[in-house]
Scaffold this motif. Structure first.
Motif, PDB file in Angstrom:
ATOM      1  N   ALA A  10       0.877  -1.167   0.000  1.00 33.53           N
ATOM      2  CA  ALA A  10       0.000   0.000   0.000  1.00 33.53           C
ATOM      3  C   ALA A  10       0.917   1.219   0.000  1.00 33.53           C
ATOM      4  O   ALA A  10       2.062   1.139   0.435  1.00 33.53           O
ATOM      5  N   ILE A  11       0.406   2.339  -0.496  1.00 31.40           N
ATOM      6  CA  ILE A  11       1.196   3.566  -0.314  1.00 31.40           C
ATOM      7  C   ILE A  11       0.653   4.227   0.952  1.00 31.40           C
ATOM      8  O   ILE A  11      -0.540   4.242   1.199  1.00 31.40           O
ATOM      9  N   HIS A  12       1.568   4.719   1.761  1.00 33.66           N
ATOM     10  CA  HIS A  12       1.228   5.108   3.125  1.00 33.66           C
ATOM     11  C   HIS A  12       0.874   6.595   3.219  1.00 33.66           C
ATOM     12  O   HIS A  12       1.459   7.407   2.524  1.00 33.66           O
ATOM     13  N   TYR A  13      -0.089   6.886   4.091  1.00 32.73           N
ATOM     14  CA  TYR A  13      -0.464   8.291   4.292  1.00 32.73           C
ATOM     15  C   TYR A  13       0.631   8.995   5.072  1.00 32.73           C
ATOM     16  O   TYR A  13       0.897   8.638   6.221  1.00 32.73           O
ATOM     17  N   PRO A  14       1.238  10.011   4.500  1.00 29.69           N
ATOM     18  CA  PRO A  14       2.272  10.706   5.255  1.00 29.69           C
ATOM     19  C   PRO A  14       1.686  11.861   6.077  1.00 29.69           C
ATOM     20  O   PRO A  14       2.214  12.956   6.066  1.00 29.69           O
ATOM     21  N   ASN A  15       0.599  11.588   6.790  1.00 32.38           N
ATOM     22  CA  ASN A  15       0.052  12.646   7.644  1.00 32.38           C
ATOM     23  C   ASN A  15       0.577  12.516   9.066  1.00 32.38           C
ATOM     24  O   ASN A  15       0.142  13.193   9.975  1.00 32.38           O
ATOM     25  N   GLY A  16       1.512  11.593   9.235  1.00 31.20           N
ATOM     26  CA  GLY A  16       2.204  11.434  10.505  1.00 31.20           C
ATOM     27  C   GLY A  16       3.455  10.640  10.199  1.00 31.20           C
ATOM     28  O   GLY A  16       3.698  10.277   9.044  1.00 31.20           O
ATOM     29  N   ARG A  17       4.226  10.368  11.228  1.00 29.33           N
ATOM     30  CA  ARG A  17       5.439   9.574  10.997  1.00 29.33           C
ATOM     31  C   ARG A  17       5.079   8.106  10.839  1.00 29.33           C
ATOM     32  O   ARG A  17       4.044   7.669  11.324  1.00 29.33           O
ATOM     33  N   PRO A  18       5.925   7.343  10.180  1.00 23.59           N
ATOM     34  CA  PRO A  18       5.613   5.921   9.993  1.00 23.59           C
ATOM     35  C   PRO A  18       5.559   5.174  11.328  1.00 23.59           C
ATOM     36  O   PRO A  18       6.308   5.497  12.248  1.00 23.59           O
ATOM     37  N   HIS A  19       4.655   4.200  11.416  1.00 26.22           N
ATOM     38  CA  HIS A  19       4.604   3.375  12.623  1.00 26.22           C
ATOM     39  C   HIS A  19       4.954   1.936  12.259  1.00 26.22           C
ATOM     40  O   HIS A  19       5.220   1.617  11.095  1.00 26.22           O
ATOM     41  N   LEU A  54      -8.310  14.939   1.978  1.00 23.21           N
ATOM     42  CA  LEU A  54      -8.742  15.816   3.059  1.00 23.21           C
ATOM     43  C   LEU A  54      -7.894  15.659   4.325  1.00 23.21           C
ATOM     44  O   LEU A  54      -7.566  16.634   4.987  1.00 23.21           O
ATOM     45  N   LYS A  55      -7.546  14.409   4.620  1.00 16.57           N
ATOM     46  CA  LYS A  55      -6.796  14.156   5.850  1.00 16.57           C
ATOM     47  C   LYS A  55      -5.481  14.934   5.842  1.00 16.57           C
ATOM     48  O   LYS A  55      -5.090  15.527   6.850  1.00 16.57           O
ATOM     49  N   MET A  56      -4.819  14.925   4.696  1.00 14.71           N
ATOM     50  CA  MET A  56      -3.556  15.650   4.577  1.00 14.71           C
ATOM     51  C   MET A  56      -3.793  17.152   4.721  1.00 14.71           C
ATOM     52  O   MET A  56      -3.030  17.847   5.395  1.00 14.71           O
ATOM     53  N   VAL A  57      -4.865  17.625   4.078  1.00 13.81           N
ATOM     54  CA  VAL A  57      -5.178  19.054   4.133  1.00 13.81           C
ATOM     55  C   VAL A  57      -5.404  19.474   5.584  1.00 13.81           C
ATOM     56  O   VAL A  57      -4.876  20.487   6.052  1.00 13.81           O
ATOM     57  N   GLN A  58      -6.186  18.657   6.295  1.00 10.14           N
ATOM     58  CA  GLN A  58      -6.526  19.016   7.678  1.00 10.14           C
ATOM     59  C   GLN A  58      -5.312  18.958   8.597  1.00 10.14           C
ATOM     60  O   GLN A  58      -5.110  19.842   9.430  1.00 10.14           O
ATOM     61  N   THR A  59      -4.518  17.906   8.444  1.00  7.61           N
ATOM     62  CA  THR A  59      -3.336  17.797   9.310  1.00  7.61           C
ATOM     63  C   THR A  59      -2.389  18.968   9.054  1.00  7.61           C
ATOM     64  O   THR A  59      -1.848  19.562   9.988  1.00  7.61           O
ATOM     65  N   ALA A  60      -2.220  19.288   7.772  1.00  8.81           N
ATOM     66  CA  ALA A  60      -1.321  20.387   7.425  1.00  8.81           C
ATOM     67  C   ALA A  60      -1.830  21.701   8.032  1.00  8.81           C
ATOM     68  O   ALA A  60      -1.056  22.466   8.616  1.00  8.81           O
ATOM     69  N   ARG A  61      -3.130  21.919   7.926  1.00 12.66           N
ATOM     70  CA  ARG A  61      -3.708  23.154   8.464  1.00 12.66           C
ATOM     71  C   ARG A  61      -3.439  23.237   9.961  1.00 12.66           C
ATOM     72  O   ARG A  61      -3.045  24.275  10.475  1.00 12.66           O
ATOM     73  N   GLY A  62      -3.630  22.103  10.635  1.00 10.46           N
ATOM     74  CA  GLY A  62      -3.392  22.055  12.078  1.00 10.46           C
ATOM     75  C   GLY A  62      -1.950  22.405  12.434  1.00 10.46           C
ATOM     76  O   GLY A  62      -1.677  22.894  13.528  1.00 10.46           O
ATOM     77  N   GLY A  64      -0.153  24.456  10.577  1.00  6.20           N
ATOM     78  CA  GLY A  64       0.172  25.749   9.976  1.00  6.20           C
ATOM     79  C   GLY A  64       1.065  25.639   8.756  1.00  6.20           C
ATOM     80  O   GLY A  64       1.959  26.460   8.550  1.00  6.20           O
ATOM     81  N   MET A  65       0.859  24.617   7.957  1.00  6.98           N
ATOM     82  CA  MET A  65       1.652  24.481   6.738  1.00  6.98           C
ATOM     83  C   MET A  65       0.748  24.035   5.595  1.00  6.98           C
ATOM     84  O   MET A  65      -0.421  23.731   5.810  1.00  6.98           O
ATOM     85  N   THR A  66       1.290  24.005   4.378  1.00  2.57           N
ATOM     86  CA  THR A  66       0.481  23.529   3.259  1.00  2.57           C
ATOM     87  C   THR A  66       0.565  22.007   3.199  1.00  2.57           C
ATOM     88  O   THR A  66       1.496  21.394   3.740  1.00  2.57           O
ATOM     89  N   ALA A  67      -0.402  21.430   2.505  1.00  3.10           N
ATOM     90  CA  ALA A  67      -0.405  19.967   2.373  1.00  3.10           C
ATOM     91  C   ALA A  67       0.871  19.501   1.676  1.00  3.10           C
ATOM     92  O   ALA A  67       1.442  18.465   2.022  1.00  3.10           O
ATOM     93  N   ARG A  68       1.315  20.266   0.705  1.00  2.21           N
ATOM     94  CA  ARG A  68       2.531  19.858  -0.010  1.00  2.21           C
ATOM     95  C   ARG A  68       3.743  19.900   0.909  1.00  2.21           C
ATOM     96  O   ARG A  68       4.589  18.993   0.877  1.00  2.21           O
ATOM     97  N   GLU A  69       3.814  20.905   1.746  1.00  4.08           N
ATOM     98  CA  GLU A  69       4.940  20.990   2.688  1.00  4.08           C
ATOM     99  C   GLU A  69       4.920  19.807   3.653  1.00  4.08           C
ATOM    100  O   GLU A  69       5.952  19.195   3.947  1.00  4.08           O
ATOM    101  N   LEU A  70       3.700  19.497   4.127  1.00  2.34           N
ATOM    102  CA  LEU A  70       3.570  18.362   5.044  1.00  2.34           C
ATOM    103  C   LEU A  70       3.997  17.067   4.347  1.00  2.34           C
ATOM    104  O   LEU A  70       4.745  16.248   4.904  1.00  2.34           O
TER     105      LEU A  70
END
Ligand code: ME8
Length: 501
Positions: A10-19, A54-62, A64-70
């Motif tokens: 699977a390709i992993h969601y990078p909205n946090g660090r890998p577990h 959306l998950k990436m967008v929301q995490t990034a907003r939280g 204070g960065m853009t989704a691409r930066e995150l």
């Protein structure tokens, strides 16, 4: 030319660090990829990060960065983990890459050309703050009768224009697919779940969003980005060169194996084959849904605070001990539990005390008593051929099990070969033969060196770095005259439980 083998995680969601769940999936796929290479297949192995939605967008907003930066930041941690864990991927894909946009738009266009996409209204209770729709039954009422989401944010009845995919049309074709290819979905329990789900009927799927723009633009439909799963699944085609690289595509597509976790089997065995059928693209051969890793039997979650960093485990106990434990102790396809104690116990029992000790005893004995020279033919005994036959059997057991993705069983079969060697060395007692029968001693040591080499080659997909080191120590399969082994050093250290674990 070698037969191709295309394997993906699977390709992993990078909205946090890998577990550790991410690490587990990469390690399992890597062992399979390395095994297939050892069998002479031309392997293409892809892993990566799933960066839209959306998950990436929301995490990034939280943060204070853009989704691409995150995505840029977090994807780096996944890549770093892949390197540290010796993941031999041929491509680490990021869904924000240009060729992936092209592939996603091409498959979209093919589905549109098939008449399977239509524009309609999606209605529901929508929370702007959460950027999510909720069902009526999930809502509560706040002051002044204001409806609230489970998160306590206000929701409004909203109508969004969205593209739909005619999933309903593919119910029967999917059922036919499962019937004709009993191995398309594995393991069996997952297959049964999916059969029940599809038999229950399929409704059309909303496949575009207009409430945010972090995604692949829908061709010819300004304001719409693709629903993240449409582009995410397409990563497998992007890696194979779709749509432009005809030669690569013909070589690696359809994929041999999509290795994923049990929670996303539906996306891979219902939506994905339906998209592909619609776009008139061949279907992957197999989807395997592995189980979940539990921390001492408990589900890991940020709120409980028991999420484990795989890099920390690798640092404490070594990459190969971690890889070996995960593949040996978790029955592949089922959930499995881990703890520091379990890792240490397994690595010590199998690697340090059994295999490592066997190698160390043999090579240190040769260094000391034969001055490191490769043992001579000596005088053969039926016990020698019997041992090599047992080791050959262990290798075959490993091979058959790995072909069938029974990874733990394969390793067990291999261990039977290690045990046979340990019994042999005890029974033959080369240390006693040294004085009484040096010719026999030579034959025994020579047999052991061969057996250890065979066992190291076999287990290499599981513990690549240690096996490579050991192979260096046991020297070439056909040593030149007068060959001398390098000075032996222990390869599988005895582990100790680390403080605070
Ligand atoms: O689902 N044990 O990404 P993801 C074992 N982006 N495996 C686990 C696990 C655990 N505790 N937790 C998660 C996604 N996984 C999507 C996939 S594919 C086109 C898009 C597995 O980062 C999970 O089952 O949430 C999945 O296979 C993978 O890790 C990535 O999960």
């Amino acid at each position: 030319m070698a037969e191709p083998y295309y394997i993906t995680t699977a390709i992993h969601y990078p909205n946090g660090r890998p577990h550790i769940g991410h690490a587990y999936e990469m390690i399992a796929a890597d062992a399979i990829a390395r095994f297939q290479r050892s069998q002479g297949r031309d392997v293409f192995f892809q892993t990566g990060t799933d960066e839209h939605g959306l998950k990436m967008v929301q995490t990034a907003r939280g943060r204070g960065m853009t989704a691409r930066e995150l995505a840029d930041e977090m994807s780096g941690y996944f890549r770093e983990m892949a390197e540290k864990l010796d993941i031999s991927c041929d491509r680490f894909i990021r869904t924000s890459e240009p060729d992936h946009y092209a592939a996603s738009q091409a498959i979209w266009q093919a589905m549109a050309d098939a008449g399977d996409l239509y524009l309609d209204r999606y209605e529901g209770w929508y929370s702007v703050r959460d950027e999510a729709f909720y069902e009526e039954k999930e809502l509560t009422e706040g002051e002044g009768g204001q409806k609230l989401s489970p998160q306590g944010t206000p929701v409004e009845w909203t109508v969004e224009e969205t593209w739909f995919f005619r999933l309903s049309k593919y119910q029967q074709p999917l059922l036919d697919l499962y019937a004709a290819n009993p191995d398309f979905i594995r393991p069996e329990a997952r297959r049964n779940e999916i059969l029940r789900f599809v038999e229950g009927g399929l409704v059309d799927l909303s496949v575009s969003r207009t409430s945010f723009d972090w995604g692949v633009p829908v061709p010819g439909s300004p304001g719409h980005v693709m629903y993240v799963w449409v582009d995410a699944l397409t990563n497998y085609l992007t890696g194979a060169g779709y749509p432009g690289e005809a030669e690569k595509l013909a070589r690696y597509w359809p994929a041999d194996l999509h290795l994923i976790g049990k929670d996303i089997v539906r996306f891979h065995t219902v939506y994905w084959p339906a998209f592909l059928m619609s776009a008139k693209i061949a279907l992957p051969k197999q989807v395997f849904g592995h189980g979940f890793l539990l921390n001492r039997g408990e589900k890991m979650s940020k709120s409980v605070g028991n999420v484990v960093d795989p890099m920390e485990l690798a640092r404490l106990y070594g990459v190969d001990a971690l890889r070996y434990f995960l593949l040996r102790d978790v029955s592949f396809g089922q959930d499995g539990t881990f703890s520091d104690e379990a890792i240490v116990t397994r690595a010590n029992a199998d690697l340090a005390n059994s295999f490592g000790n066997l190698a160390q005893r043999t090579l240190a004995f040769i260094a000391k008593n034969l001055d490191g020279l490769y043992p001579e033919e000596g005088r053969a005994d039926p016990a020698d051929a019997a041992l090599l036959a047992e080791v050959e059997l262990a290798r075959a057991g490993f091979r058959v099990a790995f072909q069938d993705l029974a990874l733990g069983q394969g390793i067990e079969a291999w261990m039977a070969g290690v045990f046979a060697c340990n019994q042999y060395i005890d029974a033959q007692a080369p240390w006693a033969l040294r004085k009484t029968d040096p010719e026999r001693m030579h034959a025994v040591l020579r047999t052991l060196v061969k057996a250890i080499r065979m066992l190291a080659e076999t287990i290499a997909p599981v513990v690549p770095e240690s096996a490579a080191k050991l192979l260096e120590q046991v020297g070439p399969a056909i040593p030149p005259p007068g060959y001398r082994f390098p000075a032996p050093s222990p390869i599988f250290p005895k582990l100790e439980l680390q403080e605070g674990a």
